[in-house]
Design an enzyme around this catalytic site. Structure first.
Site, short mmCIF file in Angstrom:
data_model
loop_
_atom_site.label_atom_id
_atom_site.label_comp_id
_atom_site.label_asym_id
_atom_site.label_seq_id
_atom_site.Cartn_x
_atom_site.Cartn_y
_atom_site.Cartn_z
N GLY A 52 23.53 50.22 5.15
CA GLY A 52 23.83 50.30 6.57
C GLY A 52 23.59 48.93 7.15
O GLY A 52 22.53 48.36 6.94
N HIS A 53 24.57 48.36 7.79
CA HIS A 53 24.29 47.07 8.41
C HIS A 53 24.53 47.12 9.91
O HIS A 53 25.50 47.68 10.39
CB HIS A 53 25.05 45.92 7.75
N GLN A 106 22.32 46.61 -0.59
CA GLN A 106 20.95 46.81 -1.10
C GLN A 106 20.32 45.47 -1.52
O GLN A 106 20.49 44.49 -0.82
CB GLN A 106 20.93 47.81 -2.25
N ASP A 131 17.81 45.30 3.19
CA ASP A 131 17.45 45.22 4.61
C ASP A 131 16.92 43.85 5.01
O ASP A 131 16.02 43.75 5.84
CB ASP A 131 16.41 46.30 4.98
N LYS A 136 21.45 40.75 5.66
CA LYS A 136 22.70 40.24 5.07
C LYS A 136 23.85 40.31 6.06
O LYS A 136 24.68 39.42 6.13
CB LYS A 136 23.11 41.07 3.84
P1 IMP Z 1 20.04 55.97 -3.17
O1 IMP Z 1 20.75 54.66 -3.22
O2 IMP Z 1 20.39 56.77 -1.93
O3 IMP Z 1 20.19 56.76 -4.42
O4 IMP Z 1 18.46 55.66 -3.02
C1 IMP Z 1 17.67 55.11 -4.08
C2 IMP Z 1 16.61 54.17 -3.53
O5 IMP Z 1 17.24 53.01 -2.98
C3 IMP Z 1 15.77 54.76 -2.39
O6 IMP Z 1 14.45 54.27 -2.51
C4 IMP Z 1 16.42 54.20 -1.14
O7 IMP Z 1 15.52 54.12 -0.06
C5 IMP Z 1 16.84 52.83 -1.62
N1 IMP Z 1 17.99 52.30 -0.88
C6 IMP Z 1 19.29 52.65 -1.03
N2 IMP Z 1 20.07 51.95 -0.19
C7 IMP Z 1 19.26 51.12 0.49
C8 IMP Z 1 19.50 50.10 1.48
O8 IMP Z 1 20.63 49.81 1.91
N3 IMP Z 1 18.38 49.45 1.92
C9 IMP Z 1 17.14 49.71 1.45
N4 IMP Z 1 16.88 50.64 0.54
C10 IMP Z 1 17.93 51.34 0.05
#
Ligand code: IMP
Length: 502
Positions: A53-54, A256, A26, A29
């Protein structure tokens, strides 16, 4: 000089640029990828899935995408957008995104999806959500990411190519479900039913009273997706190699962040793919030697984290982590409960909310509030060891009104002693490189250096020489402390609001 010409200065002689985040995701990017997409012939994603999500601001309108690469909005002859083999592909979600593009009249005939990317299936979302309900430890996005990558390494996953043949798809689906059905008998059937009636899971379409998941309906749904995606399914690894050998401009779009990488992050509070620059190269079928410029993005001089896990510089500490993790807390709820707060609030928890509100720090995918804290140089140093020192700093304009800026230059270890490898940390030890072990990170007390804020709007600045002296002092300190080489500073949502450093 216009923005494109200024960016060309740092891209001179470069053929492949990778953009990844050095923090917890976040960091903006999307905007940088969007800005560089005008230069690129090929834009590729290689990690993560619909957990990302962008938000891209174009002509005043906001577009939120989870899977489609950011370059899709650039309509240029010969430009190709690639979803690489490392991506977790939810065909339903990409279908919705393509429908959105259709309704906006935006073309996407230049999109290619790897035939080897793994397919997110309803059972992945179900298992992800069941586990979060039962344990609730990670705060996942509920998009099935962990169970999908688990299946990949357990060698029972389905790949995008499988939707091209109904018989193959059905056979592999049934095999994939054997162990899962057994596990599901240990769960509360009412909870399974409730989860399977969520709109993200087809609002009950896949639910079966007898066997939890209805194979025929899953097959039918995925064959419908296949109709939409069929022509886009390609050998994208071969396309990438060809683009490189033809000397095309290639842009790799990370998802991420480094500290969420399953390999490099604060394990286990991470996602399940390697979202470092190494994982990104791998996920598009290239390797690190192909990357001419690795650009790491970091928010400055604050930072954020979504979900659970240690965050040493978090404003409001435990109180903030607890509040942001509460079900139902979002932008509206926060404003109802606290009103609009200042970035200068003397209470740290409230100041954290003030910064969140000023920066619009609410998840694009989950709407959850992002935890806020000060820029953490030990984390930046550790990230740069693997990503290199070319950095883009984003969102400083959020703190234009802030009177005092605090930068964490090192941690002090507290809480007895703890051994990691051959090193044992003791009370009072100074830590300059953030450890990846949460047992250490949880006992790190941040040490801060305070700076006076710049107290003037910077969003209109386009040249580094016009940055206020107080801003410069903070930036110089960060550079001197970490060896970072700032290449750009993003000072607003618009593409033009980007300072390209000399
Ligand atoms: P998962 O990727 O849904 O399995 O989530 C695992 C961890 O990564 C959690 O703490 C989410 O909040 C974090 N996370 C996953 N995708 C993002 C992202 O795009 N931005 C910020 N945090 C993320």
């Amino acid at each position: 000089m216009d923005f494109f010409k200024r960016v060309m200065r740092i891209l001179k002689g470069i053929k492949c640029v990778a953009i990844t985040c050095l923090q917890w995701g976040d960091t903006g990017k999307g905007k940088i990828v969007d800005a560089l997409a005008s230069w690129a012939h090929v834009i590729a994603r290689g990690t993560g899935g619909a957990n990302a999500g962008h938000t891209i601001c174009l002509g005043g309108a906001e577009h939120i995408f989870h899977l489609v690469p950011s370059g899709i909005l650039h309509d240029r002859e010969g430009k190709v957008n690639i979803i690489g083999s490392g991506v977790a592909l939810d065909p339903g979600i990409i279908g919705e995104e393509l429908a959105l593009l259709d309704s906006a009249g935006l073309p996407y005939n230049n999109l290619a999806i790897s035939h080897r990317a793994h397919l997110v299936l309803p059972q992945h979302l179900l298992l992800d959500r069941l586990k979060e309900r039962r344990i609730g430890r990670l705060g996942t996005t509920g998009r099935g990411i962990g169970p999908l990558y688990t299946d990949q390494v357990a060698r029972v996953g389905l790949r995008v190519n499988d939707i091209l043949d109904e018989v193959t798809f059905a056979k592999k689906l049934i095999e994939n479900l054997v162990d899962k059905r057994r596990l599901l008998t240990l769960e509360d059937p009412d909870v399974i039913k409730e989860i399977l009636h969520h709109p993200h899971l087809g609002s009950g379409r896949f639910w079966s009273a007898g066997s939890f998941l209805n194979v025929d309906e899953i097959v039918a749904a995925y064959m419908e997706h296949a109709e939409r995606l069929r022509d886009m399914i390609r050998d994208t690894d071969a396309m990438m190699r060809q683009a490189m050998s033809q000397g095309k401009n290639v842009l790799l779009e990370g998802a991420q962040g480094n500290w969420l990488s399953v390999r490099d992050g604060s394990y286990p509070f991470v996602t399940s793919s390697d979202c470092s620059v190494h994982g990104l190269a791998d996920g598009v079928g290239l390797d690190m030697r192909d990357i001419g410029l690795s650009l790491g993005i970091a928010k400055f001089p604050y930072m954020t984290r979504v979900g659970e896990g240690p965050f040493p510089t978090e404003l409001g500490g435990e109180e903030s982590a607890k509040w942001c993790g509460m079900k139902g807390v979002n932008r509206e709820k926060e404003r109802e409960d606290y009103g609009t707060l200042s970035v200068n609030d003397t209470d740290q928890f409230l100041q954290g909310i003030g910064i969140r509100q000023a920066g619009g720090e609410y998840g694009a995918t989950t709407k959850r509030p992002r935890r806020t804290g000060w820029l953490d140089l030990p984390m930046l140093r550790t990230s740069m060891r693997r990503s290199g020192n070319n950095v883009i700093f984003t969102k400083p304009d959020v703190l234009d009104d802030c009177g005092v800026i605090r930068i964490c230059d090192h941690y002090i270890f507290t809480g007895g002693s703890y051994r990691v490898g051959e090193k044992t940390w003791h009370d009072g030890d100074v830590i300059e490189f953030a450890p990846r072990e949460i047992e250490v990170m949880e006992r790190c007390e941040p040490h801060y250096v305070e700076f006076a804020g710049w107290k003037t709007p910077i969003s209109g600045i386009t040249e580094a020489r016009d940055l206020p002296a107080n801003f410069r002092a903070i930036l110089d300190f960060v550079v001197e402390q970490t060896g970072a080489n700032p290449r750009m500073i993003s000072v607003g949502a618009d593409r033009e609001q980007t300072i390209v450093m000399d």
